[in-house]
Design a protein around this motif. Sequence first.
Motif, short mmCIF file in Angstrom:
data_model
loop_
_atom_site.label_atom_id
_atom_site.label_comp_id
_atom_site.label_asym_id
_atom_site.label_seq_id
_atom_site.Cartn_x
_atom_site.Cartn_y
_atom_site.Cartn_z
N GLU A 103 49.98 5.59 -30.75
CA GLU A 103 48.83 6.32 -31.27
C GLU A 103 47.67 6.31 -30.26
OE1 GLU A 103 48.64 8.04 -34.00
OE2 GLU A 103 50.56 7.50 -34.88
N GLU A 104 47.45 5.15 -29.65
CA GLU A 104 46.36 5.02 -28.67
C GLU A 104 46.59 5.92 -27.46
OE1 GLU A 104 42.91 3.09 -26.79
OE2 GLU A 104 43.61 3.38 -28.85
N CYS A 105 47.83 5.94 -27.00
CA CYS A 105 48.18 6.72 -25.82
C CYS A 105 48.04 8.22 -26.10
CB CYS A 105 49.63 6.40 -25.43
SG CYS A 105 49.96 6.60 -23.69
N TYR A 106 48.53 8.65 -27.24
CA TYR A 106 48.44 10.07 -27.61
C TYR A 106 46.97 10.49 -27.72
CZ TYR A 106 48.96 14.30 -30.43
OH TYR A 106 48.89 15.59 -30.91
N GLU A 107 46.17 9.63 -28.32
CA GLU A 107 44.74 9.91 -28.44
C GLU A 107 44.07 10.02 -27.06
OE1 GLU A 107 40.80 7.57 -30.13
OE2 GLU A 107 42.70 7.31 -31.19
N GLU A 108 44.47 9.13 -26.15
CA GLU A 108 43.92 9.16 -24.79
C GLU A 108 44.28 10.47 -24.09
OE1 GLU A 108 42.22 7.65 -21.09
OE2 GLU A 108 41.95 7.12 -23.21
N TYR A 109 45.52 10.91 -24.24
CA TYR A 109 45.95 12.18 -23.64
C TYR A 109 45.14 13.35 -24.20
CZ TYR A 109 50.19 9.78 -21.97
OH TYR A 109 51.08 8.94 -21.35
N CYS A 110 45.00 13.37 -25.53
CA CYS A 110 44.29 14.48 -26.18
C CYS A 110 42.83 14.53 -25.77
CB CYS A 110 44.40 14.36 -27.70
SG CYS A 110 46.06 14.67 -28.35
N ASN A 111 42.21 13.36 -25.57
CA ASN A 111 40.80 13.30 -25.19
C ASN A 111 40.57 13.59 -23.71
OD1 ASN A 111 40.06 12.63 -27.80
ND2 ASN A 111 40.09 10.43 -27.44
N ASN A 112 41.61 13.40 -22.89
CA ASN A 112 41.47 13.61 -21.44
C ASN A 112 42.66 14.41 -20.90
OD1 ASN A 112 39.12 11.56 -20.87
ND2 ASN A 112 40.63 10.40 -22.06
N PRO A 113 42.84 15.64 -21.39
CA PRO A 113 44.03 16.42 -21.00
C PRO A 113 44.13 16.71 -19.51
CG PRO A 113 42.44 17.80 -22.16
CD PRO A 113 41.96 16.40 -22.30
N LYS A 114 43.00 16.95 -18.85
CA LYS A 114 43.05 17.25 -17.42
C LYS A 114 43.42 16.02 -16.60
CE LYS A 114 39.78 21.10 -17.52
NZ LYS A 114 38.48 21.64 -17.00
N LYS A 115 42.91 14.88 -17.00
CA LYS A 115 43.20 13.63 -16.28
C LYS A 115 44.69 13.32 -16.28
CE LYS A 115 41.99 8.68 -16.39
NZ LYS A 115 41.17 7.65 -17.10
N TYR A 116 45.37 13.66 -17.40
CA TYR A 116 46.79 13.33 -17.53
C TYR A 116 47.69 14.56 -17.46
CZ TYR A 116 44.97 8.83 -19.06
OH TYR A 116 44.32 7.62 -19.10
N ASN A 117 47.09 15.71 -17.12
CA ASN A 117 47.86 16.95 -17.04
C ASN A 117 48.64 17.18 -18.33
OD1 ASN A 117 48.75 19.30 -15.79
ND2 ASN A 117 50.57 18.31 -14.94
N PHE A 118 47.94 17.03 -19.44
CA PHE A 118 48.57 17.02 -20.76
C PHE A 118 48.42 18.36 -21.46
CE2 PHE A 118 48.16 15.97 -25.40
CZ PHE A 118 49.49 15.63 -25.61
N GLU A 119 49.54 18.94 -21.82
CA GLU A 119 49.55 20.17 -22.60
C GLU A 119 50.50 19.99 -23.77
OE1 GLU A 119 50.54 23.52 -20.23
OE2 GLU A 119 48.88 23.26 -18.84
N THR A 120 50.10 20.43 -24.94
CA THR A 120 50.96 20.30 -26.11
C THR A 120 50.67 21.40 -27.10
OG1 THR A 120 51.77 18.73 -27.77
CG2 THR A 120 49.39 18.81 -27.44
N VAL A 121 51.57 21.58 -28.04
CA VAL A 121 51.32 22.43 -29.20
C VAL A 121 51.28 21.47 -30.39
CG1 VAL A 121 52.14 24.32 -30.64
CG2 VAL A 121 52.59 24.34 -28.17
#
Length: 369
Positions: A103-121
């Motif tokens: 949960e913590e990791c997913y939240e971190e990705y969602c809050n910092n999408p550019k930092k982690y190159n994170f894209e999701t639907v």
Amino acid sequence: MDSFEEQQYLESKLRFDRGAVWLKLVNSKPQTKDYIKSIENKFCEIEDYGEKLLFWKNNNLSLFKLQYEFTIYNENNEEVNPVISLIPEHKTEKLQYLNFIIEECYEEYCNNPKKYNFETVPFEQLTKRFFESNVSREKFIRFEENSTKDRIKETGVSVDVYNYIKFKEREPNVFSDLNFIDVVIPTTLQYFAIELSYVYDYIKYLIFLKSQNKKEISVDEVFSENKTFNSTYDIPKLRNIQSLLEEENIIQKMNFEDFKLIFTETSLKEIKNKIVWLPLSTKGIDWDSLVIFLKNICGFSDTYLNNSTISLLTEKIGRCFEPENENETGFNYSNSIPRSIRRLKENNFKPNRTNKIYQKIEDIFSKIF
């Protein structure tokens, strides 16, 4: 041959550098030794591992850095560098830790999408599209499963993440399946969480698709809501917990097989006999004691309880519990449950100490080892 077994996939996974992500997460919340020293006494007073996890998070420490060092001087004025540690010691703690960092990791990705190159639907958007589709259900499920697998494959995460779907079907054996039981410093858990969280929405959607069949179902019936609670305790301990609850007149006596179904992620359709919850407050059902009980037996972290999961818990409570008095309403749905959860969460799940049922529940779980 499944696409996850193809050589193309084995090569593509190199594109996801979990080591680089791990370093970012470990170093995301640096703290001085003086700061660690200032919170050390409070941390050492905490006995419950779930509360330690929450303390770690609330004090802005990285959940991926399991030890922090600070400095003191002994009687000879020599520098000593003790540490505070969050390392999980046994299976139950490892399960709590894994759920917490996903949960913590997913939240971190969602809050910092550019930092982690994170894209999701988002999962909610995926399921909404599923229910709004005019294509035949069987055909649409096949199409969605294949396209979702391709999305996961394109990220380059490892095969273990995809296999998590299979492991979820036979929990609580996920640790033995993934060889996590004997991990001393759980980098394996961290790497798994890093990858799973990166495709969290897609994994949840695949599990959801696997739960569907040709019958008509409502938009609210997602996979996690179709099953009962998942306890962190094994079967012998569940039997002991039930016995103690009955002795303390917290639940009505019932067959253990029925009790066990409520806490072993069983299909809700199989529940024939609900748990009769006896404690009452001045306003009716004692929701606080029930929420405290569920938090203890399921090992919920405080961060797990958000608007979505509170709604999920409310639904499950209505499917798994009932009052002794037929005139007592609210188990199928009651605004009192969400209010109780939020109020307790704000108070670190410590109700008024005059609540005798709360103390009885705490005593019961203190006896379970």
